[in-house]
Design an enzyme around this catalytic site. Structure first.
Site, PDB file in Angstrom:
ATOM      1  N   CYS A 185      -1.190   4.130  17.024  1.00 32.26           N
ATOM      2  CA  CYS A 185      -2.337   5.034  17.155  1.00 32.26           C
ATOM      3  C   CYS A 185      -2.070   5.974  18.325  1.00 32.26           C
ATOM      4  CB  CYS A 185      -3.617   4.221  17.403  1.00 32.26           C
ATOM      5  SG  CYS A 185      -3.800   3.651  19.099  1.00 32.26           S
ATOM      6  N   TYR A 223       0.831  -1.217   0.000  1.00 30.66           N
ATOM      7  CA  TYR A 223       0.000   0.000   0.000  1.00 30.66           C
ATOM      8  C   TYR A 223       0.860   1.259   0.000  1.00 30.66           C
ATOM      9  CZ  TYR A 223      -3.972  -3.018   0.245  1.00 30.66           C
ATOM     10  OH  TYR A 223      -4.886  -3.985  -0.077  1.00 30.66           O
ATOM     11  N   GLY A 243     -16.514   0.485 -15.128  1.00 32.08           N
ATOM     12  CA  GLY A 243     -15.120   0.062 -14.941  1.00 32.08           C
ATOM     13  C   GLY A 243     -14.913  -0.980 -13.873  1.00 32.08           C
ATOM     14  N   HIS A 258     -14.569  -0.154  -0.177  1.00 34.06           N
ATOM     15  CA  HIS A 258     -13.385  -0.987   0.084  1.00 34.06           C
ATOM     16  C   HIS A 258     -12.271  -0.211   0.763  1.00 34.06           C
ATOM     17  CE1 HIS A 258     -14.627  -4.020  -3.288  1.00 34.06           C
ATOM     18  NE2 HIS A 258     -15.336  -4.148  -2.172  1.00 34.06           N
ATOM     19  N   ARG A 282       1.655   2.053  -3.570  1.00 31.61           N
ATOM     20  CA  ARG A 282       0.509   2.631  -4.303  1.00 31.61           C
ATOM     21  C   ARG A 282       0.231   4.054  -3.804  1.00 31.61           C
ATOM     22  NH1 ARG A 282      -3.914  -1.977  -3.669  1.00 31.61           N
ATOM     23  NH2 ARG A 282      -5.197  -0.689  -5.033  1.00 31.61           N
ATOM     24  N   LEU A 307     -14.721  -1.697 -20.454  1.00 28.74           N
ATOM     25  CA  LEU A 307     -13.916  -1.923 -21.668  1.00 28.74           C
ATOM     26  C   LEU A 307     -14.291  -3.243 -22.320  1.00 28.74           C
ATOM     27  CD1 LEU A 307     -11.722  -0.224 -22.947  1.00 28.74           C
ATOM     28  CD2 LEU A 307     -10.007  -1.555 -21.741  1.00 28.74           C
TER      29      LEU A 307
HETATM   30  C1  BV8 Z   1     -16.847  -9.996   2.266  1.00 26.06           C
HETATM   31  C2  BV8 Z   1      -8.740  -4.053  -1.420  1.00 26.06           C
HETATM   32  C3  BV8 Z   1     -18.132 -10.717   4.153  1.00 26.06           C
HETATM   33  C4  BV8 Z   1      -8.460  -2.650  -1.744  1.00 26.06           C
HETATM   34  C5  BV8 Z   1     -10.356  -5.438  -2.467  1.00 26.06           C
HETATM   35  C6  BV8 Z   1     -20.478 -13.548  -2.139  1.00 26.06           C
HETATM   36  C7  BV8 Z   1     -20.942 -12.646  -1.192  1.00 26.06           C
HETATM   37  C8  BV8 Z   1     -20.062 -12.013  -0.325  1.00 26.06           C
HETATM   38  C9  BV8 Z   1     -18.699 -12.287  -0.392  1.00 26.06           C
HETATM   39  C10 BV8 Z   1     -18.220 -13.199  -1.320  1.00 26.06           C
HETATM   40  C11 BV8 Z   1     -19.105 -13.830  -2.194  1.00 26.06           C
HETATM   41  N1  BV8 Z   1     -18.370 -14.645  -2.998  1.00 26.06           N
HETATM   42  C12 BV8 Z   1     -17.057 -14.531  -2.668  1.00 26.06           C
HETATM   43  C13 BV8 Z   1     -16.928 -13.690  -1.640  1.00 26.06           C
HETATM   44  C14 BV8 Z   1     -15.669 -13.358  -0.976  1.00 26.06           C
HETATM   45  C15 BV8 Z   1     -14.898 -12.203  -1.610  1.00 26.06           C
HETATM   46  C16 BV8 Z   1     -14.890 -12.213  -3.118  1.00 26.06           C
HETATM   47  O1  BV8 Z   1     -15.698 -11.557  -3.748  1.00 26.06           O
HETATM   48  N2  BV8 Z   1     -13.938 -12.932  -3.684  1.00 26.06           N
HETATM   49  C17 BV8 Z   1     -13.811 -12.950  -5.135  1.00 26.06           C
HETATM   50  C18 BV8 Z   1     -12.339 -12.933  -5.519  1.00 26.06           C
HETATM   51  C19 BV8 Z   1     -14.557 -14.141  -5.652  1.00 26.06           C
HETATM   52  N3  BV8 Z   1     -15.426 -10.927  -1.140  1.00 26.06           N
HETATM   53  C20 BV8 Z   1     -14.959 -10.432   0.023  1.00 26.06           C
HETATM   54  O2  BV8 Z   1     -14.150 -10.998   0.722  1.00 26.06           O
HETATM   55  C21 BV8 Z   1     -15.523  -9.078   0.463  1.00 26.06           C
HETATM   56  N4  BV8 Z   1     -15.945  -9.140   1.834  1.00 26.06           N
HETATM   57  O3  BV8 Z   1     -17.345 -10.812   1.563  1.00 26.06           O
HETATM   58  O4  BV8 Z   1     -17.196  -9.837   3.620  1.00 26.06           O
HETATM   59  C22 BV8 Z   1     -19.510 -10.477   3.651  1.00 26.06           C
HETATM   60  C23 BV8 Z   1     -20.369 -11.528   3.572  1.00 26.06           C
HETATM   61  C24 BV8 Z   1     -21.648 -11.350   3.102  1.00 26.06           C
HETATM   62  C25 BV8 Z   1     -22.090 -10.114   2.708  1.00 26.06           C
HETATM   63  C26 BV8 Z   1     -21.227  -9.056   2.783  1.00 26.06           C
HETATM   64  C27 BV8 Z   1     -19.926  -9.242   3.253  1.00 26.06           C
HETATM   65  C28 BV8 Z   1     -14.442  -7.993   0.435  1.00 26.06           C
HETATM   66  C29 BV8 Z   1     -14.103  -7.594  -0.951  1.00 26.06           C
HETATM   67  C30 BV8 Z   1     -13.107  -6.415  -0.945  1.00 26.06           C
HETATM   68  C31 BV8 Z   1     -11.739  -6.932  -1.112  1.00 26.06           C
HETATM   69  N5  BV8 Z   1     -10.790  -5.833  -1.299  1.00 26.06           N
HETATM   70  N6  BV8 Z   1      -9.329  -4.642  -2.570  1.00 26.06           N
HETATM   71  C32 BV8 Z   1      -7.350  -2.570  -2.725  1.00 26.06           C
HETATM   72  O5  BV8 Z   1      -6.294  -3.172  -2.516  1.00 26.06           O
HETATM   73  O6  BV8 Z   1      -7.570  -1.838  -3.701  1.00 26.06           O
HETATM   74  S1  BV8 Z   1     -11.102  -5.987  -3.849  1.00 26.06           S
HETATM   75  C33 BV8 Z   1     -10.404  -5.314  -5.236  1.00 26.06           C
HETATM   76  O7  BV8 Z   1     -11.230  -5.791  -6.330  1.00 26.06           O
HETATM   77  C34 BV8 Z   1     -10.474  -3.816  -5.323  1.00 26.06           C
HETATM   78  O8  BV8 Z   1     -11.151  -3.205  -4.243  1.00 26.06           O
HETATM   79  C35 BV8 Z   1     -11.262  -3.603  -6.600  1.00 26.06           C
HETATM   80  O9  BV8 Z   1     -11.915  -2.431  -6.615  1.00 26.06           O
HETATM   81  C36 BV8 Z   1     -12.149  -4.761  -6.551  1.00 26.06           C
HETATM   82  C37 BV8 Z   1     -12.971  -5.067  -7.747  1.00 26.06           C
HETATM   83  O10 BV8 Z   1     -12.116  -5.042  -8.861  1.00 26.06           O
HETATM   84  P1  BV8 Z   1     -12.504  -4.029 -10.040  1.00 26.06           P
HETATM   85  O11 BV8 Z   1     -12.628  -2.667  -9.454  1.00 26.06           O
HETATM   86  O12 BV8 Z   1     -13.658  -4.571 -10.771  1.00 26.06           O
HETATM   87  O13 BV8 Z   1     -11.169  -4.046 -10.884  1.00 26.06           O
HETATM   88  P2  BV8 Z   1     -10.754  -5.138 -11.974  1.00 26.06           P
HETATM   89  O14 BV8 Z   1      -9.317  -4.908 -12.288  1.00 26.06           O
HETATM   90  O15 BV8 Z   1     -11.209  -6.496 -11.537  1.00 26.06           O
HETATM   91  O16 BV8 Z   1     -11.650  -4.748 -13.239  1.00 26.06           O
HETATM   92  C38 BV8 Z   1     -11.459  -3.504 -13.884  1.00 26.06           C
HETATM   93  C39 BV8 Z   1     -12.381  -3.489 -15.093  1.00 26.06           C
HETATM   94  O17 BV8 Z   1     -12.254  -2.232 -15.743  1.00 26.06           O
HETATM   95  C40 BV8 Z   1     -12.022  -4.556 -16.119  1.00 26.06           C
HETATM   96  O18 BV8 Z   1     -13.195  -5.279 -16.465  1.00 26.06           O
HETATM   97  C41 BV8 Z   1     -11.499  -3.760 -17.327  1.00 26.06           C
HETATM   98  O19 BV8 Z   1     -11.911  -4.336 -18.553  1.00 26.06           O
HETATM   99  C42 BV8 Z   1     -12.192  -2.427 -17.129  1.00 26.06           C
HETATM  100  N7  BV8 Z   1     -11.458  -1.292 -17.691  1.00 26.06           N
HETATM  101  C43 BV8 Z   1     -10.108  -1.124 -17.799  1.00 26.06           C
HETATM  102  N8  BV8 Z   1      -9.856   0.076 -18.375  1.00 26.06           N
HETATM  103  C44 BV8 Z   1     -11.054   0.680 -18.608  1.00 26.06           C
HETATM  104  C45 BV8 Z   1     -12.081  -0.188 -18.179  1.00 26.06           C
HETATM  105  N9  BV8 Z   1     -13.384   0.116 -18.283  1.00 26.06           N
HETATM  106  C46 BV8 Z   1     -13.693   1.320 -18.839  1.00 26.06           C
HETATM  107  N10 BV8 Z   1     -12.766   2.205 -19.278  1.00 26.06           N
HETATM  108  C47 BV8 Z   1     -11.446   1.914 -19.184  1.00 26.06           C
HETATM  109  N11 BV8 Z   1     -10.543   2.797 -19.631  1.00 26.06           N
END
Ligand code: BV8
Length: 231
Positions: free
Chosen positions: A138, A56, A178, A111, A59, A205
């Site tokens: 802290c 972090y 995005g 997030h 970043r 995208l």
């Molecule tokens: C949780 C930290 C308990 C910050 C991040 C179902 C329900 C609930 C949870 C889950 C579930 N299934 C699975 C889970 C668990 C898990 C999860 O989702 N795992 C995934 C991998 C399957 N989720 C969790 O653990 C979450 N917490 O579940 O708590 C709970 C239970 C029940 C109900 C509620 C809560 C916590 C998730 C947060 C994790 N922290 N990051 C950091 O370091 O930045 S996640 C990380 O991914 C970032 O925060 C990021 O924002 C996020 C999502 O990614 P995207 O933003 O979509 O980015 P990505 O690169 O993937 O995509 C970018 C897109 O942009 C692409 O498609 C690309 O084509 C496009 N693009 C690129 N350029 C452009 C563009 N589009 C337009 N214009 C452009 N120029």
């Protein structure tokens, strides 16, 4: 947009891509360089706090150098928020503050935020612009704890879900911009919105993992498509 009364917008890393901030899952994205399990989970942090703090810090240092500026998509969302006379909520998965820099007022960082650190005991937040190290304690507790990044890691509860679900339950328009639709619960917001009768638009995208749930899917760059949508 005047035909709508309540709009919820969800943004992901793709809206900041044209501002020079790495996405996660695009080509040479962050998860190609780091293992998510090592740098974005509580277990990874407890196993190797320095690795996570440096992830972090790197970043934050890039972001604080000022090279990443809001792009036309961020500015178009400010214009939408200002022109729209109904209910507007901007939810972002991003931890940068480009929406705020552009002038957005109602930003909910579900997030967390890169420029804040958090006391793990009191949950008190502090603005943090430099490197965060494990000896940064802290100042809010009688027995100080090492501050942690104010980031929601995998397995941790996202911020503001009650408010988000309340707004989704009343929305008549949901716009996702995005985001790959990979991470939950954010990826499930489109279904929540649709179950309340909202129209849904995806701007990305490429087709996201949940594109089939959207009424409209607009493929292309956010900096071009978002200004077109809000004009
Ligand atoms: C949780 C930290 C308990 C910050 C991040 C179902 C329900 C609930 C949870 C889950 C579930 N299934 C699975 C889970 C668990 C898990 C999860 O989702 N795992 C995934 C991998 C399957 N989720 C969790 O653990 C979450 N917490 O579940 O708590 C709970 C239970 C029940 C109900 C509620 C809560 C916590 C998730 C947060 C994790 N922290 N990051 C950091 O370091 O930045 S996640 C990380 O991914 C970032 O925060 C990021 O924002 C996020 C999502 O990614 P995207 O933003 O979509 O980015 P990505 O690169 O993937 O995509 C970018 C897109 O942009 C692409 O498609 C690309 O084509 C496009 N693009 C690129 N350029 C452009 C563009 N589009 C337009 N214009 C452009 N120029």
């Amino acid at each position: 947009m005047s035909e709508y009364k309540k709009i919820v917008v969800l943004t992901g890393a793709g809206i900041s891509a044209e501002s020079g901030i790495d996405t996660f899952r695009s080509k040479d994205g962050l998860w190609e360089k780091f293992r998510l399990e090592d740098v974005a989970t509580p277990e990874g942090y407890h196993r190797d706090p320095k690795l996570v703090l440096d992830f972090y810090n790197q970043r934050r240092k890039q972001f604080c150098s000022g090279i990443n500026l809001p792009n036309a998509a961020h500015h178009a969302l400010v214009e939408l928020e200002q022109k729209f006379d109904g209910d507007f909520l901007l939810v972002t998965q991003n931890i940068d503050n480009l929406h705020e820099q552009a002038g957005s007022k109602s930003v909910l960082h579900m997030h967390g935020e890169l420029l804040k650190a958090r006391c793990p005991s009191s949950n008190q937040l502090v603005q943090w612009l430099g490197d965060l190290n494990s000896d940064d304690l802290c100042t809010c507790c009688q027995y100080p704890s090492p501050l942690r990044p104010h980031i929601v890691w995998f397995g941790e509860m996202p911020i503001g879900l009650d408010k988000i679900y309340h707004h989704l339950s009343e929305a008549d328009l949901f716009i996702a911009i995005g985001t790959s639709g990979t991470v939950y619960p954010a990826a499930g917001f489109v279904e929540e919105a649709k179950s309340s009768g909202a129209e849904s638009i995806e701007i990305n995208l490429e087709a996201s993992e949940v594109h089939s749930h959207f009424d409209q899917v607009k493929q292309g760059k956010a900096s071009q498509l978002v200004p077109e949508l809000v004009k």
